[in-house]
Design an enzyme around this catalytic site. Sequence first.
Site, PDB file in Angstrom:
ATOM      1  N   GLU A 180       0.837  -1.213   0.000  1.00  0.00           N
ATOM      2  CA  GLU A 180       0.000   0.000   0.000  1.00  0.00           C
ATOM      3  C   GLU A 180       0.865   1.254   0.000  1.00  0.00           C
ATOM      4  O   GLU A 180       0.964   1.962   1.006  1.00  0.00           O
ATOM      5  CB  GLU A 180      -0.995  -0.079   1.159  1.00  0.00           C
ATOM      6  N   HIS A 382     -17.487 -10.761   6.774  1.00  0.00           N
ATOM      7  CA  HIS A 382     -16.244 -10.014   6.999  1.00  0.00           C
ATOM      8  C   HIS A 382     -15.449 -10.594   8.166  1.00  0.00           C
ATOM      9  O   HIS A 382     -15.996 -10.823   9.241  1.00  0.00           O
ATOM     10  CB  HIS A 382     -16.552  -8.534   7.285  1.00  0.00           C
ATOM     11  N   GLU A 384     -11.867  -9.573   9.868  1.00  0.00           N
ATOM     12  CA  GLU A 384     -10.601  -8.848  10.033  1.00  0.00           C
ATOM     13  C   GLU A 384      -9.783  -9.619  11.069  1.00  0.00           C
ATOM     14  O   GLU A 384     -10.272  -9.867  12.172  1.00  0.00           O
ATOM     15  CB  GLU A 384     -10.857  -7.412  10.498  1.00  0.00           C
ATOM     16  N   HIS A 462      -8.142  -8.837   1.758  1.00  0.00           N
ATOM     17  CA  HIS A 462      -7.470  -7.539   1.908  1.00  0.00           C
ATOM     18  C   HIS A 462      -6.168  -7.750   2.680  1.00  0.00           C
ATOM     19  O   HIS A 462      -6.036  -8.702   3.427  1.00  0.00           O
ATOM     20  CB  HIS A 462      -8.379  -6.536   2.615  1.00  0.00           C
ATOM     21  N   GLU A 463      -5.225  -6.831   2.449  1.00  0.00           N
ATOM     22  CA  GLU A 463      -3.847  -7.018   2.934  1.00  0.00           C
ATOM     23  C   GLU A 463      -3.376  -8.432   2.559  1.00  0.00           C
ATOM     24  O   GLU A 463      -2.974  -9.229   3.409  1.00  0.00           O
ATOM     25  CB  GLU A 463      -3.737  -6.790   4.459  1.00  0.00           C
ATOM     26  N   GLU A 481      -7.099  -7.028  -2.399  1.00  0.00           N
ATOM     27  CA  GLU A 481      -6.640  -5.646  -2.402  1.00  0.00           C
ATOM     28  C   GLU A 481      -5.198  -5.662  -2.927  1.00  0.00           C
ATOM     29  O   GLU A 481      -4.982  -5.951  -4.105  1.00  0.00           O
ATOM     30  CB  GLU A 481      -6.757  -5.092  -0.974  1.00  0.00           C
ATOM     31  N   GLU A 487      -9.755   3.592   0.110  1.00  0.00           N
ATOM     32  CA  GLU A 487      -9.755   3.951   1.533  1.00  0.00           C
ATOM     33  C   GLU A 487      -8.708   5.008   1.866  1.00  0.00           C
ATOM     34  O   GLU A 487      -8.906   5.826   2.766  1.00  0.00           O
ATOM     35  CB  GLU A 487      -9.554   2.698   2.391  1.00  0.00           C
TER      36      GLU A 487
HETATM   37  C1  NOJ Z   1      -8.401  -2.832   5.867  1.00  0.00           C
HETATM   38  C2  NOJ Z   1      -9.262  -3.035   4.668  1.00  0.00           C
HETATM   39  O1  NOJ Z   1      -8.558  -2.760   3.487  1.00  0.00           O
HETATM   40  C3  NOJ Z   1     -10.468  -2.157   4.799  1.00  0.00           C
HETATM   41  O2  NOJ Z   1     -11.257  -2.238   3.647  1.00  0.00           O
HETATM   42  C4  NOJ Z   1     -11.236  -2.561   6.036  1.00  0.00           C
HETATM   43  O3  NOJ Z   1     -12.327  -1.682   6.213  1.00  0.00           O
HETATM   44  C5  NOJ Z   1     -10.350  -2.499   7.282  1.00  0.00           C
HETATM   45  N1  NOJ Z   1      -9.135  -3.207   7.063  1.00  0.00           N
HETATM   46  C6  NOJ Z   1     -11.041  -3.110   8.482  1.00  0.00           C
HETATM   47  O4  NOJ Z   1     -11.175  -4.491   8.298  1.00  0.00           O
HETATM   48 CA    CA Z   2      -6.102  -2.068   3.188  1.00  0.00          CA
END
Ligand code: NOJ
Ligand code: CA
Length: 681
Positions: A180, A382, A384, A462-463, A481, A487
């Site tokens: 990123e 989702h 995380e 993502h990541e 991503e 973002e």
């Molecule tokens: C990073 C992600 O790229 C983003 O889209 C997400 O909202 C946040 N992490 C929280 O999970």
């Molecule tokens: Ca991200």
Amino acid sequence: MKQRFSTTIAYGCAALLATFTYSVSAKQVSISSPDQSITVVVSDEAGFPTYKVSHQNKPVFSESKMGLAFKSLPEFGSEFVITSETRSEFSEVWEQPWGERQFVENTYNEVSITFADKDESKWQFSARFRVYNDGIGFRYEIPEIKGESKVEVVDEDTEFGFASDATAYWIPGRGWNRYEYIYNTTALEDVDRAHTPFTTKLPTGVHVSIHEAALVDYAAFTLDQRRPGVFKTDLTPWYDGSKVKTQLPFKSSWRTIQIASEATGLLNSNLILNLNEPNKLGDVSWVNPGKYVGIWWAMHVNEKTWGSGEKHGATNDETRRYIDFAAKYGFDGVLVEGWNIGWDGSWFHNGDVFSFTESYPDFDLPALAKYAKQKGVKLVGHHETSGSVTNYRNQMADAYDLYEKMGIEQIKTGYVADGGRIKRIDEQGHARHEWHDGQFMVNEYLHSITEAAKRKISINTHEPIKDTGLRRTYPNWIAREGARGQEFNAWGSPPNPPEHTAILPYTRMLSGPMDFTPGIFNLAPYGLQAENRVKTTLAKQLALYVVLYSPIQMAADLPRHYENNKPALQFIVDVPTDWSDSIALAGEIGDYVVFARKSRESEDWYVGALTDENARTVEIDLSFLDADAAYEMQVYQDGKNADWLDRPYEIEIYSKMVRAKDKVTLKMATSGGTAIRFAKK
Ligand code: NOJ
Ligand code: CA
């Protein structure tokens, strides 16, 4: 352009045309692409294995080293000589379940070259080269060796030695923020350590991009400039410094070199996908491309929070509101972040406390899944992890089972990690920190994909680990991503510059689909002069849906901003995310790009064009349309006085009948764009 392959050809012509093995006394092996434009020469004359590459008889890479170093085996490099070569030719057309094109031509010439240590006793390895009209792939294949089983690779000596100067488009490798970063445009000699895809433009105008394909059970590489113009593969290490821990026999991922006379040639290349294995999941009719909205941007612009409390975003009411909005406009999915316990406090630093099965009390998962179903919409799951992958792994089966039970068919995963490293707990209970692109995480990401596939769930990472085309083998790895997305415009310092999306297609996007999350309509939530705002026009936000390919696309803004601009929203409602063909019509890296794509569901074509900070006029001809049909061209373009800084919202929307013989002039404002639907009549 017409559909390029008929279905009969698609199913009929997979063929291995010929295989010949020679014992070699010569010290050079030469192989060219089917159209003879690209030639690779492999040699042992320098006292170690080398390869060089030319394009249209002009050198691209001069003699560049090859080799691997092991912890216990001898080094595969110096003193190794070529002992045999096996040649073959291959041609097929294969079909993608979803993609930027339905049928993909895969035609190459191949040579597998065996090297052995000089006394030809115990140590041998092979390098397999595939040469296509659009580039090269090569990989190491280490056979079984008697008496050896476990091996550790401690270094890889592959080099890419540019034969000339070049301009490079790159992001730094091994940084804390993974992929990123804002792209650098520099002279080749000013590159330090870079991630791939690493794209360059040579003084001849030829474009070259280095990357890798089919990265499985191996470490990713970054590129280290060792001598001016000479880049070495720098495998990402484990926590203990080792690079790859494996068993014999093994194969590296493919080292790839895409070569094109023009920038758009890179965008039309299928090299990375072609070097991947065919679909291993069987019937994947359950993998569904589509568009989604979500409780997401509200958190990024501070209207809501992931954690519990007054501003909690993932509430029953708010989720129902998004489901209603999705149903009204025909969006397929609703993403809800912050639904599960663990977000309170500093979630960035606290991945160990996430539960992936327990909701906050104000989020009733079964009831909301039921409500969504009644409305013909799917919730998007989702997870995380905040980089605590052992915590995730321990709950993964239960978490995926729960979503399967709820009828959820897609999960967005996240691996944000403070300080850039993933935390895992080893067998002895010790915390170990790993890079996102080391061998451990390469396997961990893929494990999530195969576990999800068992439950007919698709994953949007993502990541992530960078894409290396594994969507061909695992079509439920639907997007990821792996670059600066939208973002960053909400909170990044600085946010994405106007040229960002004019560089992405030629760099990050060469590796595969990106969940960029376009479609912000309220471009300046904190005012036009604030640091954090979207540095584009409104029309450019629409163009992103065609330019940045992904089978899933988010309409990222808040429902009220869409309700306020229904004429512009119409394009997002219309645009498909699955294509039967895609053609990059024009473009230069960092300046602009124009894509035409044909819908898989209809006879309609779409065009997306965008420019960097410079206003630009580009003329395109419409010869890609059916010659004997008329189309209603629905144009969304920057208004006459639009510019990204002061007048980003000025948009002109109009319709006109056109035919394939017509030309259209695209007028783009500073950081502007054009989005067009060609509806066949
Ligand atoms: C990073 C992600 O790229 C983003 O889209 C997400 O909202 C946040 N992490 C929280 O999970
Ligand atoms: Ca991200």
